[in-house]
Motif scaffolding. Structure first.
Motif, PDB file in Angstrom:
ATOM      1  N   UNK A 446      36.599 -44.297 -27.137  1.00 59.08           N
ATOM      2  CA  UNK A 446      36.731 -45.416 -28.083  1.00 59.08           C
ATOM      3  C   UNK A 446      38.093 -45.402 -28.765  1.00 59.08           C
ATOM      4  N   UNK A 447      38.800 -46.493 -28.712  1.00 55.86           N
ATOM      5  CA  UNK A 447      40.084 -46.629 -29.397  1.00 55.86           C
ATOM      6  C   UNK A 447      40.212 -48.031 -29.963  1.00 55.86           C
ATOM      7  N   UNK A 448      41.086 -48.162 -30.943  1.00 58.58           N
ATOM      8  CA  UNK A 448      41.415 -49.484 -31.468  1.00 58.58           C
ATOM      9  C   UNK A 448      42.120 -50.327 -30.414  1.00 58.58           C
ATOM     10  N   UNK A 449      42.795 -49.664 -29.483  1.00 60.68           N
ATOM     11  CA  UNK A 449      43.549 -50.402 -28.469  1.00 60.68           C
ATOM     12  C   UNK A 449      42.658 -51.276 -27.593  1.00 60.68           C
ATOM     13  N   UNK A 450      41.381 -50.983 -27.549  1.00 56.72           N
ATOM     14  CA  UNK A 450      40.466 -51.813 -26.763  1.00 56.72           C
ATOM     15  C   UNK A 450      40.415 -53.252 -27.281  1.00 56.72           C
ATOM     16  N   UNK A 451      40.721 -53.438 -28.552  1.00 57.31           N
ATOM     17  CA  UNK A 451      40.763 -54.804 -29.090  1.00 57.31           C
ATOM     18  C   UNK A 451      41.832 -55.631 -28.384  1.00 57.31           C
ATOM     19  N   UNK A 452      42.896 -54.967 -27.944  1.00 58.16           N
ATOM     20  CA  UNK A 452      43.975 -55.659 -27.245  1.00 58.16           C
ATOM     21  C   UNK A 452      43.476 -56.206 -25.911  1.00 58.16           C
ATOM     22  N   UNK A 453      42.793 -55.352 -25.160  1.00 61.53           N
ATOM     23  CA  UNK A 453      42.259 -55.780 -23.866  1.00 61.53           C
ATOM     24  C   UNK A 453      41.222 -56.889 -24.036  1.00 61.53           C
ATOM     25  N   UNK A 454      40.342 -56.730 -25.024  1.00 65.34           N
ATOM     26  CA  UNK A 454      39.293 -57.732 -25.247  1.00 65.34           C
ATOM     27  C   UNK A 454      39.895 -59.085 -25.634  1.00 65.34           C
ATOM     28  N   UNK A 455      41.009 -59.057 -26.355  1.00 68.19           N
ATOM     29  CA  UNK A 455      41.677 -60.303 -26.725  1.00 68.19           C
ATOM     30  C   UNK A 455      42.195 -61.022 -25.482  1.00 68.19           C
ATOM     31  N   UNK A 456      42.729 -60.243 -24.538  1.00 64.05           N
ATOM     32  CA  UNK A 456      43.189 -60.827 -23.274  1.00 64.05           C
ATOM     33  C   UNK A 456      41.995 -61.401 -22.509  1.00 64.05           C
ATOM     34  N   UNK A 457      40.907 -60.628 -22.433  1.00 67.06           N
ATOM     35  CA  UNK A 457      39.691 -61.115 -21.783  1.00 67.06           C
ATOM     36  C   UNK A 457      39.242 -62.445 -22.402  1.00 67.06           C
ATOM     37  N   UNK A 458      39.302 -62.501 -23.729  1.00 66.74           N
ATOM     38  CA  UNK A 458      38.824 -63.698 -24.426  1.00 66.74           C
ATOM     39  C   UNK A 458      39.644 -64.929 -24.062  1.00 66.74           C
ATOM     40  N   UNK A 459      40.952 -64.736 -23.869  1.00 63.29           N
ATOM     41  CA  UNK A 459      41.816 -65.868 -23.515  1.00 63.29           C
ATOM     42  C   UNK A 459      41.408 -66.489 -22.184  1.00 63.29           C
ATOM     43  N   UNK A 460      40.773 -65.677 -21.362  1.00 69.21           N
ATOM     44  CA  UNK A 460      40.393 -66.154 -20.022  1.00 69.21           C
ATOM     45  C   UNK A 460      38.881 -66.197 -19.821  1.00 69.21           C
ATOM     46  N   UNK A 461      38.129 -66.281 -20.936  1.00 66.24           N
ATOM     47  CA  UNK A 461      36.693 -66.469 -20.863  1.00 66.24           C
ATOM     48  C   UNK A 461      35.917 -65.290 -20.318  1.00 66.24           C
ATOM     49  N   UNK A 462      36.482 -64.077 -20.494  1.00 63.03           N
ATOM     50  CA  UNK A 462      35.825 -62.893 -19.947  1.00 63.03           C
ATOM     51  C   UNK A 462      35.485 -61.845 -21.006  1.00 63.03           C
ATOM     52  N   UNK A 463      35.557 -62.204 -22.273  1.00 60.26           N
ATOM     53  CA  UNK A 463      35.365 -61.208 -23.335  1.00 60.26           C
ATOM     54  C   UNK A 463      33.987 -60.557 -23.200  1.00 60.26           C
ATOM     55  N   UNK A 464      33.923 -59.252 -23.459  1.00 61.30           N
ATOM     56  CA  UNK A 464      32.691 -58.474 -23.264  1.00 61.30           C
ATOM     57  C   UNK A 464      31.897 -58.278 -24.551  1.00 61.30           C
ATOM     58  N   UNK A 465      32.592 -57.852 -25.630  1.00 55.92           N
ATOM     59  CA  UNK A 465      31.883 -57.309 -26.788  1.00 55.92           C
ATOM     60  C   UNK A 465      31.722 -58.263 -27.973  1.00 55.92           C
ATOM     61  N   UNK A 466      31.863 -59.531 -27.754  1.00 59.35           N
ATOM     62  CA  UNK A 466      31.487 -60.527 -28.777  1.00 59.35           C
ATOM     63  C   UNK A 466      30.783 -61.689 -28.068  1.00 59.35           C
TER      64      UNK A 466
END
Length: 466
Positions: A446-466
């Protein structure tokens, strides 16, 4: 006779001393002329000592919330003198480190004030103003930095109206404080003093705090600051200051057209900077300036052959890391290397308040103004396991991509440790990364850096944890 060098650097700040070291590494005989402190404003009175103060505020804040972590911390107090002394000790230690590094690389250091005497000649005067030496150099780099802008009617007096210098070494803690300007410097001081229990009011002339940040990030930061007890007025200005014996009465012109009169123990003016261009004899050598800053090209060359300018004196963004990188590029060009010109959109900016704010590239509003078709991703800290474990659930990571090419246009962050996280996006932009490479990158858990990846996922409709 004047001693001859390949490179003479006027100013030993983060631009000047780094340029000098790189020049020495490339085999160029180099001299640095510094009138006050090696390390410049950043190391002695800016970036470093303020971070030491803000670390104290962070420790105090954690202690005050110890009960949330199952830790009893009762009867908390602090020693302002020791807080200031630690900050100064940190700065002094690093300043001596700069002197060591210059000596290690066999860079000559002259204590004095420099001015351009003629083409390829720098005249140096001692602290008494008397001529000390002439220095001949094939290449002269001006790295004289900048100083706080003085606003009419808000002139600092060192007692009631402070610049950043007085704000870093307060003899006592004011009960109330007015901060004029909400850029990184103003907000950092506001955050520090607020954490120590001072009643802080911030006045900003534009319609949002942290004016260069993305609108959404600015709004979230403001909400957090106000929740912590700060009073913030945007679209407002200080019309008048009336000084008393030990306080200041300020007349504030507010956004709604109303006028408010309030009394403060002290005022910090953090309303921008002006370049240190006086008394160098720029005009005599035909060196162009624009609003107190030296005009340079992409390799820091001025309008006079053999003369260069780097750092704050050469214009925005006014950041130490920009100055250092400029210095390296400038010297490598002098040495006949083939450096890439500096892309200012790849320079991260950081504000070390609570919460922290960091960004790189263009904002959503800028992208739309440019007519770009974009994809925007957002991920809140409250969806990140490490943030929850740290007790830091407030935050947001926002990414902006070109919808056609996938180019990462900008990243904007507010929350715990974003000033460290932002460099991940800095590397990505330098490598011209698209969303594809970012989404294929494995981020540790677990790291804060995962928020960075999730933000990218969200831009392309692939976000996992929200």
């Amino acid at each position: 006779m004047a001693e001859a060098y390949d490179v003479a650097v006027i100013g030993g700040g983060p631009g000047g001393y780094v340029a000098a070291i790189r020049a020495a590494q490339l085999g160029l005989k180099t001299v640095v002329i510094e009138r006050e402190h090696l390390g410049g404003i950043c190391l002695n009175w800016g970036c470093i000592p303020t971070k030491a103060l803000l670390r104290t505020a962070e420790v105090l804040r954690l202690a005050q919330h110890g009960a949330e972590f199952g830790i009893k911390a009762e009867g908390l107090s602090f020693d302002l003198g020791k807080i200031v002394a630690r900050s100064r000790a940190v700065a002094n230690k690093l300043a001596s480190g700069v002197a060591y590094l210059l000596k290690k690389h066999k860079v000559t250091v002259i204590d004095g004030t420099a001015r351009l005497k003629a083409k390829g000649v720098v005249a140096v005067a001692g602290k008494d103003g008397k001529p000390l030496a002439d220095v001949e150099a094939k290449h002269i780099i001006i790295a004289t930095g900048a100083r706080a802008r003085v606003l009419p009617g808000l002139e600092p007096d060192g007692k009631l109206v402070w610049t950043y210098k007085e704000a870093m070494v307060p003899p006592s803690l004011p009960k109330s404080l007015l901060v004029v300007g909400s850029g990184a410097i103003g907000i950092e001081f506001a955050s520090f003093y607020n954490a120590l229990g001072v009643k802080v009011t911030v006045v900003e002339i534009v319609d949002k705090i942290l004016p260069f940040e993305d609108d959404e990030i600015s709004a979230l930061a403001r909400k957090s600051f106000e929740k912590q007890g700060m009073t913030i007025h945007t679209g407002a200005k200080v019309d008048m200051l009336e000084k008393g014996k030990d306080s200041v009465k300020a007349t504030l012109a507010l956004k709604d057209g109303k006028t408010q009169i309030a009394e403060f123990d002290r005022v910090i003016v953090a309303a921008g900077i002006v370049g240190n261009v006086e008394n160098i004899r720029l005009e005599e050598l035909g060196i162009k300036t624009d609003r107190t800053h030296i005009v340079v090209d992409e390799f820091s060359r001025t309008s006079a052959a053999g003369v260069y300018a780097i750092g704050d004196v050469a214009g925005p963004p006014w950041l130490a890391h920009k100055a250092s990188h400029e210095g390296i590029i400038c010297v490598e060009k002098i040495a006949g290397r083939n450096p890439h010109p500096l892309n200012v959109r790849n320079i991260p900016g950081c504000t070390y308040s609570h919460p922290q704010v960091a960004s790189i590239g263009i904002t959503e509003a800028m992208a739309k103004k440019d007519g770009r078709e974009i994809k925007v991703g957002r991920f809140p800290y409250q969806g990140n396991g490490k943030a929850i474990a740290l007790g830091e659930p407030e935050g947001l990571v926002k990414t902006i991509f070109d919808a056609k090419t996938g180019e990462l246009l900008g990243a904007h962050m507010v929350g715990a440790e974003v000033t460290e996280l932002i460099q991940g996006f800095g590397v990505a932009k330098t490598l011209e990364t698209t969303e594809a490479e970012l989404m294929e990158t494995v981020f540790p858990h677990p790291t804060l850096s995962e928020t960075m990846l999730e933000s990218v996922f969200d831009a392309y409709g692939r976000v996992i944890h929200i």
